[in-house]
Design a protein around this motif. Structure first.
Motif, PDB file in Angstrom:
ATOM      1  N   HIS A 104      -0.926   9.741   7.183  1.00 26.18           N
ATOM      2  CA  HIS A 104      -1.988  10.064   6.232  1.00 26.18           C
ATOM      3  C   HIS A 104      -1.346  10.438   4.903  1.00 26.18           C
ATOM      4  O   HIS A 104      -0.511  11.344   4.860  1.00 26.18           O
ATOM      5  CB  HIS A 104      -2.805  11.228   6.789  1.00 26.18           C
ATOM      6  N   VAL A 105      -1.711   9.732   3.846  1.00 21.57           N
ATOM      7  CA  VAL A 105      -1.175   9.996   2.514  1.00 21.57           C
ATOM      8  C   VAL A 105      -2.317  10.336   1.576  1.00 21.57           C
ATOM      9  O   VAL A 105      -3.318   9.616   1.522  1.00 21.57           O
ATOM     10  CB  VAL A 105      -0.401   8.770   1.969  1.00 21.57           C
ATOM     11  N   ILE A 106      -2.162  11.428   0.849  1.00 24.12           N
ATOM     12  CA  ILE A 106      -3.116  11.800  -0.189  1.00 24.12           C
ATOM     13  C   ILE A 106      -2.380  11.615  -1.510  1.00 24.12           C
ATOM     14  O   ILE A 106      -1.360  12.258  -1.755  1.00 24.12           O
ATOM     15  CB  ILE A 106      -3.626  13.250  -0.026  1.00 24.12           C
ATOM     16  N   LEU A 107      -2.887  10.700  -2.334  1.00 22.47           N
ATOM     17  CA  LEU A 107      -2.222  10.301  -3.574  1.00 22.47           C
ATOM     18  C   LEU A 107      -2.857  10.955  -4.792  1.00 22.47           C
ATOM     19  O   LEU A 107      -4.058  10.830  -5.015  1.00 22.47           O
ATOM     20  CB  LEU A 107      -2.331   8.786  -3.751  1.00 22.47           C
ATOM     21  N   PHE A 108      -2.034  11.616  -5.561  1.00 28.43           N
ATOM     22  CA  PHE A 108      -2.420  12.104  -6.877  1.00 28.43           C
ATOM     23  C   PHE A 108      -1.567  11.297  -7.857  1.00 28.43           C
ATOM     24  O   PHE A 108      -0.526  11.758  -8.321  1.00 28.43           O
ATOM     25  CB  PHE A 108      -2.163  13.606  -7.007  1.00 28.43           C
ATOM     26  N   ALA A 109      -2.013  10.072  -8.096  1.00 26.61           N
ATOM     27  CA  ALA A 109      -1.235   9.141  -8.910  1.00 26.61           C
ATOM     28  C   ALA A 109      -2.156   8.064  -9.448  1.00 26.61           C
ATOM     29  O   ALA A 109      -3.106   7.659  -8.770  1.00 26.61           O
ATOM     30  CB  ALA A 109      -0.129   8.511  -8.070  1.00 26.61           C
ATOM     31  N   GLY A 110      -1.837   7.598 -10.632  1.00 24.33           N
ATOM     32  CA  GLY A 110      -2.635   6.560 -11.268  1.00 24.33           C
ATOM     33  C   GLY A 110      -2.448   5.194 -10.639  1.00 24.33           C
ATOM     34  O   GLY A 110      -1.605   4.992  -9.759  1.00 24.33           O
ATOM     35  N   GLN A 111      -3.214   4.245 -11.129  1.00 28.83           N
ATOM     36  CA  GLN A 111      -3.242   2.885 -10.601  1.00 28.83           C
ATOM     37  C   GLN A 111      -1.862   2.230 -10.571  1.00 28.83           C
ATOM     38  O   GLN A 111      -1.499   1.585  -9.603  1.00 28.83           O
ATOM     39  CB  GLN A 111      -4.219   2.030 -11.423  1.00 28.83           C
ATOM     40  N   ARG A 112      -1.084   2.381 -11.629  1.00 25.77           N
ATOM     41  CA  ARG A 112       0.236   1.734 -11.677  1.00 25.77           C
ATOM     42  C   ARG A 112       1.164   2.262 -10.582  1.00 25.77           C
ATOM     43  O   ARG A 112       2.024   1.546 -10.105  1.00 25.77           O
ATOM     44  CB  ARG A 112       0.889   1.940 -13.049  1.00 25.77           C
TER      45      ARG A 112
END
Length: 150
Positions: A104-112
């Motif tokens: 399970h990954v929770i991403l706080f990152a933009g599209q790029r």
């Protein structure tokens, strides 16, 4: 059922937070190198969860928060598509080595930062959440501010 048995049935969760351009002027642990308001709020949020977290660095790839980094000027936003793809392949190799059991990954990152990682996550059956997806920077800051424990 013991605690370890119930934990084994839950996917292992991690948070991934993208780097930012605003940095300290001297080498520091990665968690302290990035000093933008957005990064500081994202860091407070993910640290409060108690889950492991890593930084997605445009220069170094997957970085543990305590790894000391020198300041640098590099962003995925200025890279071409082949460079971004190569960066994502590097991150995937780092994840395979450092986080083979993540579910399970929770991403706080933009599209790029996400574009070439999402197919990797899908291929590995990793559940992905992107809480800030579709929010403009002001909305992201507001969301983070509302979700950080006082």
């Amino acid at each position: 059922m013991s605690n370890s048995a119930s934990r084994d049935q839950q996917p292992s969760s991690i948070y991934l937070v993208s780097c930012v351009s605003k940095k300290r002027a001297s080498p520091a642990p990665a968690k302290d190198l990035y000093v933008s308001d957005w990064f500081l709020k994202a860091r407070r949020y993910v640290e409060a969860t108690g889950c492991p977290w890593f930084i997605l660095s445009a220069k170094y790839g997957l970085v543990p928060p305590d790894q000391v980094l020198a300041p640098y000027e590099q962003t995925l936003n200025s890279m071409g598509i082949s460079e971004r793809r190569a960066w994502a392949e590097r991150v995937q190799m780092q994840m395979d080595q450092a986080l083979p059991d993540v579910g399970h990954v929770i991403l706080f990152a933009g599209q790029r930062y996400r574009e070439f990682l999402l197919p990797y996550f899908r291929r590995h059956g990793i559940i992905v959440e992107v809480p800030l997806e579709g929010l403009r920077i002001g909305e992201q800051l507001r969301w983070l501010g509302q979700h950080i424990a006082p």
